[in-house]
Design an enzyme around this catalytic site. Structure first.
Site, mmCIF file in Angstrom:
data_model
loop_
_atom_site.group_PDB
_atom_site.id
_atom_site.type_symbol
_atom_site.label_atom_id
_atom_site.label_comp_id
_atom_site.label_asym_id
_atom_site.label_seq_id
_atom_site.Cartn_x
_atom_site.Cartn_y
_atom_site.Cartn_z
ATOM 1 N N ASP A 175 51.387 63.299 11.857
ATOM 2 C CA ASP A 175 52.670 63.499 12.492
ATOM 3 C C ASP A 175 53.022 62.164 13.149
ATOM 4 O O ASP A 175 52.182 61.258 13.219
ATOM 5 C CB ASP A 175 52.568 64.627 13.526
ATOM 6 N N ASP B 35 55.851 61.499 16.180
ATOM 7 C CA ASP B 35 56.128 61.566 17.616
ATOM 8 C C ASP B 35 54.993 62.240 18.370
ATOM 9 O O ASP B 35 54.510 63.302 17.961
ATOM 10 C CB ASP B 35 57.426 62.339 17.869
ATOM 11 N N ASP C 255 63.192 60.797 18.887
ATOM 12 C CA ASP C 255 64.474 61.494 18.951
ATOM 13 C C ASP C 255 64.951 61.711 20.378
ATOM 14 O O ASP C 255 66.118 62.057 20.593
ATOM 15 C CB ASP C 255 64.381 62.844 18.237
ATOM 16 N N ASP D 220 59.373 65.214 11.690
ATOM 17 C CA ASP D 220 60.738 65.716 11.813
ATOM 18 C C ASP D 220 61.634 64.713 12.528
ATOM 19 O O ASP D 220 62.730 65.059 12.955
ATOM 20 C CB ASP D 220 60.736 67.049 12.581
ATOM 21 N N ASP E 45 50.310 67.100 16.781
ATOM 22 C CA ASP E 45 50.374 67.560 18.172
ATOM 23 C C ASP E 45 51.275 68.759 18.390
ATOM 24 O O ASP E 45 51.107 69.492 19.366
ATOM 25 C CB ASP E 45 50.880 66.422 19.072
#
Length: 252
Positions: free
Chosen positions: A7, A9, A18, A94, A193
């Protein structure tokens, strides 16, 4: 050959891209999130407001480059680079492809990444345009724009069916495949996370490894839950090397 999926972030970088950009760019004119429209649509509104406020590509790059890698992540990527002939690495996030590309290059780890699977974003004049990674109409657990289990299955299937194909990314940025080893992927390690990392972790099997960041949502969701894979929590990413080496030995 093993696959390590990161992942981005709060996993690779210690913060949320974001959140960082609108916090810096729109301090006086924040755009309120409406969960009815979904996150990608919200970020599209953010970028349009940034355009109205005269926020440039250079401004956004500057905001992003204020972020830091999570503790030990630089050392972990250095070790991966030294063992790259046995490892494939992808980012499943994402966030968006442009944010991720800026930071991978800034931290000097873009050469380690085989593919970035994220919401596509590109500049059109002075506007950063973003679109959904996909339309998820098959997984009720994941958000409308992305199912990370699908990303894992798709990448592994494409690699193992046609391992000489260096472009395994259908939606995000694909980085040059710097490995020459065309062995099939037999083990997967997932480092994450958040809540949207649970679905791919539940898809892992015996011999695979989930590495949730301690104190974050994924680690809490896994507490007391039975899963098929091994679980190794972390606070310092460098500590994962021993566990990854054990998976590599098992995969031989």
């Amino acid at each position: 050959m093993i696959l390590i999926v990161f992942d981005f972030d709060h996993t690779v970088v210690d913060g949320n891209t974001d959140v960082k950009v609108p916090e810096e760019a729109l301090k006086n004119n924040p755009v309120v999130y409406d969960d009815k429209v979904g996150w990608t649509v919200y970020m599209d509104l953010i970028f349009k407001e940034c355009q109205k406020q005269g926020i440039t590509q250079g401004d956004m790059e500057r905001y992003l480059k204020e972020m830091q890698l999570t503790q030990g992540m630089g050392e972990l990527f250095k070790w991966i680079r030294e063992n790259k002939e046995q490892i494939k690495v992808i980012v499943a996030s994402d966030s968006n492809t442009w944010f991720i590309d800026v930071l991978l290059r800034h931290f000097g780890i873009d050469d380690v990444i085989d593919a970035v699977e994220s919401n596509p974003a590109k500049w059109n004049g002075d506007l950063l345009e973003i679109s959904r990674y996909t339309t998820n109409d098959f997984c009720e657990t994941c958000p409308i724009n992305m199912c990370k289990s699908f990303i894992l299955r798709n990448y592994i299937s494409n690699h193992n069916t046609n391992p000489s194909n260096n472009d395994n990314s259908n939606h995000g940025n694909s980085y040059p495949d710097i490995t020459k080893n065309h062995d099939v992927i037999t083990r997967t390690i997932y480092v994450g996370d958040g809540g949207n990392d649970l679905c791919p972790v539940l898809a892992l099997g015996p011999g695979d490894l989930a590495c949730p960041r301690e104190g974050y949502k994924l680690s809490k969701l896994l507490e007391g839950r039975s899963v098929s894979c091994g679980v190794v929590p972390w606070t310092d990413a460098r500590s994962l090397v021993d566990s990854i080496e054990a998976v590599m030995r098992d995969a031989e």
